[in-house]
Design an enzyme around this catalytic site. Structure first.
Site, PDB file in Angstrom:
ATOM      1  N   ASP A  98       0.824  -1.214   0.000  1.00  0.00           N
ATOM      2  CA  ASP A  98       0.000   0.000   0.000  1.00  0.00           C
ATOM      3  C   ASP A  98       0.859   1.265   0.000  1.00  0.00           C
ATOM      4  OD1 ASP A  98       0.884  -0.804   2.584  1.00  0.00           O
ATOM      5  OD2 ASP A  98      -0.495   0.623   3.515  1.00  0.00           O
ATOM      6  N   GLU A  99       0.259   2.314  -0.504  1.00  0.00           N
ATOM      7  CA  GLU A  99       0.783   3.682  -0.374  1.00  0.00           C
ATOM      8  C   GLU A  99       2.270   3.814  -0.688  1.00  0.00           C
ATOM      9  OE1 GLU A  99      -2.038   5.546   3.066  1.00  0.00           O
ATOM     10  OE2 GLU A  99      -0.646   4.016   3.755  1.00  0.00           O
TER      11      GLU A  99
HETATM   12  C1  ACM Z   1      -3.712   1.172   4.616  1.00  0.00           C
HETATM   13  O1  ACM Z   1      -4.573   1.601   5.387  1.00  0.00           O
HETATM   14  N1  ACM Z   1      -2.687   1.929   4.273  1.00  0.00           N
HETATM   15  C2  ACM Z   1      -3.775  -0.167   4.076  1.00  0.00           C
END
Ligand code: ACM
Length: 498
Positions: free
Chosen positions: A311-312
């Protein structure tokens, strides 16, 4: 009126506030009275039943002050409590049939997990407290039950703030009471690396040394981690370990200079920003590092899954991200595990048997489905345990909105996202991120009373769930939370019993 020991106790099993709500409950109106000669029998030769018996015994002992024994037997007893696994395969996976008679209680599971869940159902029929001169009894009747989804989990972020072995065990106990069967541990992030990797020792020597706010952090040795895996397994819970990459990696980048593209170690980080770190995706050493980490982690993991985060990764170029996730998937497969990743990983080419964890992006998630992935439902706006209940909540965040108890409960995983159907979904998970949550009391406050609702979404068919009825059952669990010493949010939407 007769007041003797043999006076019949009248009961109504259907009045028990079960959470999650079982498939069917039938009452027969009488009682199984626990006494000092009550024995819990366990069918011989079935792996995993004894811990369920011991947990049942411990709970009865605490309530009654009487010590009930456990014993292994090769055939069904005539009286007592008997834990057994169905021989004919007639029950659905993880299902159970609980038959409470006046003399004999039979908890028949489809498997050891089903038996454990049957024991949890049985425990919910007991009062929270019993006066010393009062009998302790189970109301008689039959419960038949099985879960809607096979994956019913919660996540604990032990990276932003570290939670020690005892705290994680408490969290596992909470999941177990509500028949949840997965604990996802978010083991690494910018602020901390929490799992010992013997081939890369500085990850914890340096990367485990702090946490958000600059506290002392910590990490699990591999021995401690194995202890957690076993503690969870005894409660029919699988631990899914997450190594978040290529972003969310500052703790690793601060520990080993060579993982950085410029060859310089970063500083440790104790703030709460996201999206500023990345492993160097075009250095071979990065893949040696990932291989070593996944190899050691796979050896510690009896369950099928390793979570690769993903993620991110805002400072990883798109093509680099795709290349990295493609290679990491091959590494996980090589070490015999299946991949779970946050929904962004759908941008990569997905190998077989990948699960995309929907938290934020519908397009990513549906792209994952089109590429053959399964979906784990963790919509931030519904299922994030770190979201505040309302604007007065003193802990937590609200970037995905406020999640009052009804809003957390009132949704159906199979209809929430267009293009994602029940067949695509392996289950649900409620993540607790710990930027603002520093100790187990704070974990409890954000987790309760929402956790039982997520457990019910995972277990009970949507046609059987509705908030107005659920809230009256949840209300009866307030006293349980108090008896367990759980510091919970007393939502005004729930008619708590005084
Ligand atoms: C997330 O909340 N960055 C998966």
């Amino acid at each position: 009126m007769f007041h003797s020991c043999s006076e019949k106790i009248e009961t109504d099993l259907t009045q028990t506030a079960f959470i999650p709500k079982p498939v069917s409950v039938e009452a027969t109106g009488s009682a199984f009275v626990v006494n000092s000669s009550t024995i819990i029998y366990v069918q011989e030769g079935i792996q995993g039943l004894l811990p369920a018996a011991e947990i049942l015994a411990k709970n009865i002992n605490q309530l009654t002050g009487k010590s009930v024994a456990t014993e292994t037997v090769s055939s069904a007893p005539a009286k007592g409590i008997y834990l057994t696994v169905a021989a004919d395969g007639g029950l659905a996976a993880e299902g159970y049939k609980l038959n409470i008679g006046e003399k004999l209680i039979t908890v028949e599971g489809a498997d050891a997990a089903g038996c454990f869940f049957g024991v949890q159902t049985l425990l919910q029929t007991l009062p929270v407290k019993v006066a010393t001169d009062q009998p302790v009894y189970f109301p008689t009747g039959v419960v038949e039950d099985h879960p809607e989804f096979g994956y019913r989990g919660a996540m604990l972020d032990v990276a932003r703030h570290f939670f020690n072995v005892e705290e994680v065990k408490q969290f596992i106990d909470f999941l177990a009471m509500y028949k949840m069967n997965v604990l996802h541990l978010h083991l690494t992030d910018d602020q901390g690396w929490r799992i010992e990797i013997k081939s890369w020792p500085k990850l914890t020597e340096i990367g485990g040394k702090t946490e958000v706010g600059g506290g002392e952090g910590g990490f699990y040795t591999q021995e401690q981690y194995k202890e957690l895996v076993q503690y969870a397994a005894d409660r029919q819970i699988m631990i899914v370990p997450e190594i978040d990459m290529p972003g969310h990696t500052n703790a690793a980048l601060a520990s080993y200079a060579e993982l950085n593209c410029d060859g310089k170690a970063t500083e440790l980080y104790t703030g709460t920003k996201v999206g500023f770190s990345t492993l160097c995706t075009d250095k071979e050493v990065t893949y040696q590092f990932v291989d070593d980490v996944i190899r050691e982690l796979a050896e510690l993991t009896p369950g099928p899954f390793i979570h690769i985060g993903g993620d991110e990764s805002h400072v990883t170029a798109h093509d680099d991200y795709v290349y990295f996730v493609n290679r990491v998937q091959q590494i996980v497969v090589k070490h015999g595990k299946k991949i779970i990743g946050w929904d962004e990983i759908a941008n990569a080419e997905l190998v077989n048997d990948v699960t995309v964890q929907f938290w934020d992006d519908i397009e990513n998630t549906t792209m994952g489905v089109q590429k053959g992935a399964k979906v784990l439902m963790s919509p931030a706006a519904r299922a994030y345990l770190d979201m505040q209940y309302d604007s007065t909540t003193h802990l937590g965040l609200h970037w995905a909105g406020y999640i009052e108890v009804d809003h957390g409960y009132n949704w159906d995983p199979a209809t929430l996202v267009e293009g994602v159907t029940k067949d695509d979904i392996i289950g649900i998970e409620a993540p607790l991120w710990s930027e603002t949550v520093t100790n187990i009391d704070e974990v409890e406050y954000m987790t309760f009373p929402r956790l039982p609702g997520y457990a019910e979404i995972g277990w009970t068919a949507p046609a059987e769930r509705n908030w107005d009825e659920y809230k009256t059952r949840l209300a009866k669990h307030g006293k349980r939370f108090e008896a367990w010493g759980i510091d919970y949010y007393k939502s005004a939407l729930v008619p708590w019993e005084e």
